[in-house]
Design an enzyme around this catalytic site. Structure first.
Site, PDB file in Angstrom:
ATOM      1  N   SER A  69       0.907  -1.166  -0.062  1.00 19.96           N
ATOM      2  CA  SER A  69       0.129   0.119  -0.061  1.00 19.96           C
ATOM      3  C   SER A  69       0.846   1.447  -0.109  1.00 19.96           C
ATOM      4  CB  SER A  69      -0.752  -0.077   1.094  1.00 19.96           C
ATOM      5  OG  SER A  69      -1.788   1.101   1.140  1.00 19.96           O
ATOM      6  N   ASP A  79      -2.072   6.392  -4.113  1.00 22.66           N
ATOM      7  CA  ASP A  79      -1.125   5.750  -3.388  1.00 22.66           C
ATOM      8  C   ASP A  79      -0.907   4.709  -4.561  1.00 22.66           C
ATOM      9  OD1 ASP A  79      -3.184   3.865  -2.968  1.00 22.66           O
ATOM     10  OD2 ASP A  79      -2.403   3.365  -1.018  1.00 22.66           O
ATOM     11  N   ASP A  97      -1.007   1.400  -4.564  1.00 23.17           N
ATOM     12  CA  ASP A  97      -1.892   0.274  -5.107  1.00 23.17           C
ATOM     13  C   ASP A  97      -3.500   0.897  -5.527  1.00 23.17           C
ATOM     14  OD1 ASP A  97      -2.607   0.883  -2.382  1.00 23.17           O
ATOM     15  OD2 ASP A  97      -3.063  -1.341  -2.053  1.00 23.17           O
ATOM     16  N   ASP A 133      -5.781   2.568  -4.041  1.00 21.26           N
ATOM     17  CA  ASP A 133      -6.947   2.491  -3.415  1.00 21.26           C
ATOM     18  C   ASP A 133      -7.252   3.800  -2.381  1.00 21.26           C
ATOM     19  OD1 ASP A 133      -5.025   1.891  -1.189  1.00 21.26           O
ATOM     20  OD2 ASP A 133      -5.849   0.023  -0.404  1.00 21.26           O
TER      21      ASP A 133
END
Length: 577
Positions: A144, A303, A305, A307
């Site tokens: 993340s 970010d 990833d 999400d």
């Protein structure tokens, strides 16, 4: 475990390859480093794996990833759902591509079909793919928003949400049962393809996902019209976001889109930022420089990833770019969507708005305004996903919106994780709508505060690294839990929730009841005047987190009150007397 003994084993056993041994021999004189790498096993927890990349039991490497995958494979085989397959995606981090391929082939070696994305893709698209392909599970290789030295491994189940209780505990048990690396099964890619087990997901999934998001736009004509003049700067912060975002925004009609060139390409070293996290204003340095150059109205970031969504928007009165917390951006999107749904008469009668316990109480006021049931869950979007799953099974509630303060929301029920791509789209739609009314996004944020009250929130993290730090964090939670807290600063405590003990105590009457939430190491103080505080240890990082929120009569009063409350909370948690 005896860490030196384990270190020696890794340096000498034929189980480990030469590259691993070479890396470990370089630290043979660094006792502290050896201890940190071997004092425990990298825990496969409720959020999967997350750790620093490197050799050792407490690191992300092909051996720890292999054990996790073999454990997952054993669980899937026990469920008898191996033919449904597992979808796998990965982000731009170091070793992400290698770990994703390894995951696919270990699952294949166990006779489990896999669908691996041809290239890196965002978390929300993986969640969508699990549902679309009707897979039994999904795996996302990502850490993340953590610093570059980290990577991680998130597991999703067949509804597209991250695993929750009791399934998470059952999978964790299976992972722990894999005692030796020799138990990890192997197969070549060629053999897996020949057996029809290894499959690739191409751009056709992008097309479906993008169309699904476009169908959620409430004012497409206004976006097309205002998109001719609205100026948007976007940065994927070297992550997965731009595999989708630029195409999506252009297709809905955003004609003046500027992607930060230095950050547009995936790069696991994240060379232009210390910390690839849109929660950190410093990550916006290049984006804001570009925004000032092109006179942008809105600045958005996702970010690695994709999400999470970070936002700045221009305040036309001062000419400055104002930043939004995760609560602010999510609830701006919520207010926009709900106001438009109300106008169109499409708010469902059994609709629900879901938030986490550490998210803004402004959500409660918005839910009340639009006659939605406000549902509160524990921290982590997977808990929002669990409520969505139950509603889908029972057909008794309709999901309208869900969010958590950590910069993530979901505007539709097509996925079961927060979606930074859809949030970017929705925020740009809102910007177009308010521009058509002669207002900026910041004007609208001010309107929301005038309408509901000046809700303001913050959080503080107390970081304690290593084995001693873990012990200190544990002790802080114990000490705080055992304090009989009647006041925090100027606020009376109305209710105290110890979610681990499943106790909610009315501090006025003394009555005690169940919290109605799954057990978790969380302490929550409901204060007078819509104020609140919460304490919990992080599940993925070496820190204890303090959250708090207040409601003021003005922006200035809210800021002052929040600062005082923050100081009082730090005193409460760090004072061991």
């Amino acid at each position: 475990m005896d860490y030196m003994q384990e270190y020696q084993r890794w340096c000498t056993s034929p189980e480990f390859d030469d590259e691993t041994k070479e890396e470990l021999l370089k630290i043979k004189n660094d006792k502290k480093e050896i201890e940190d790498r071997f004092y425990k096993e990298l825990e496969f927890g409720t959020a999967g794996l997350r750790g620093v990349i490197g050799a050792g039991t407490n690191r992300m490497n092909k051996y720890t990833v292999g054990k996790a995958t073999q454990g997952l494979a054993n669980y899937i085989l026990e469920q008898g759902t191996q033919d449904k397959g597992v979808a796998i995606s990965y982000d731009s981090r170091i070793m992400s591509k290698e770990f994703s391929m390894q995951t696919a082939l270990i699952l294949n070696a166990n006779g489990i079909k896999t669908y691996l994305f041809e290239n890196l893709r965002p978390v929300p698209e993986l969640s969508y793919a699990v549902r679309t392909l009707k897979c039994t599970a999904g795996v996302m290789i990502t850490a993340s928003h953590n610093p570059p030295k980290y990577n991680g491994y998130k597991v999703y189940w067949d509804d597209g949400a991250q695993i929750v209780s009791p399934r998470d505990k059952e999978i964790i048990t299976k992972v722990r049962e894999v005692q030796n690396f020799s138990e990890i099964k192997e197969i070549t890619k060629e053999e897996a393809i020949e057996k029809g087990l290894f499959n690739v997901i191409g751009t056709e999934m992008d097309d479906k996902y993008i169309q699904t998001l476009k169908d959620l736009i409430l004012q497409p004509e206004i976006v097309k019209e205002q998109g001719k003049t609205l100026k948007v700067v976007y940065t994927p912060l070297h992550g997965t976001g731009n595999t989708i975002a630029e195409r999506l925004l252009k297709e809905i009609g955003i004609q003046n889109l500027y992607v930060v060139p230095e950050q547009s390409k995936p790069d696991g070293n994240f060379p232009t930022v210390d910390y690839p996290n849109p929660e950190d204003p410093k990550a916006f340095k290049l984006a804001l420089e570009l925004a000032k150059k092109v006179d942008a109205d809105v600045v958005v970031a996702t970010d690695p990833d994709a999400d999470r969504l970070g936002v700045f928007s221009k305040d036309k009165i001062t000419g400055e770019y104002r930043d939004y917390t995760g609560n602010m951006s999510a609830l701006l999107i919520a207010e926009y969507r709900l106001s438009q749904m109300k106008e169109k008469g499409i708010i469902p009668k059994d609709g629900m708005l879901i938030k986490t316990v550490v998210s803004s109480n402004l959500a409660d006021a918005i839910a009340k305004e639009y006659n939605l049931e406000l549902i509160e869950v524990l921290t982590g979007f997977k808990n929002i996903g669990a409520v969505m799953r139950n509603a889908e099974i029972n057909k008794d509630k309709t999901y309208v919106f869900g969010f958590e303060e950590s910069y993530g929301c979901l505007i539709g029920d097509y996925a079961r994780d927060k979606d930074g791509i859809a949030a970017v789209m929705s925020l740009c739609e809102a910007a177009c709508y308010y521009q058509s009314k002669g207002e900026t996004l910041w004007d609208q944020m001010t309107n929301i505060y005038k309408k509901y009250g000046y809700y303001k929130e913050t959080q503080v993290s107390i970081v304690r690294e290593g084995p001693e730090g873990a012990e200190e964090i544990k002790q802080m939670m114990i000490d705080t839990r055992n304090k009989d807290v009647k006041n925090i600063g100027e606020y009376k405590v109305l209710r105290f929730r110890d979610i681990e003990k499943d106790i909610e105590k009315d501090m006025v009457t003394g009555d005690i009841k169940s919290t109605g939430l799954p057990k978790s190491n969380v302490l929550y103080y409901e204060l007078e005047d819509s104020a609140w505080c919460c304490v919990r240890p992080s599940g993925t990082e070496p820190k204890i987190k303090l959250y708090m929120g207040i409601k003021g009569k003005s922006q200035k009063e809210a800021e002052e009150k929040l600062e005082i409350l923050k100081e009082k909370m730090l005193e409460l948690v760090t004072n061991h007397s």
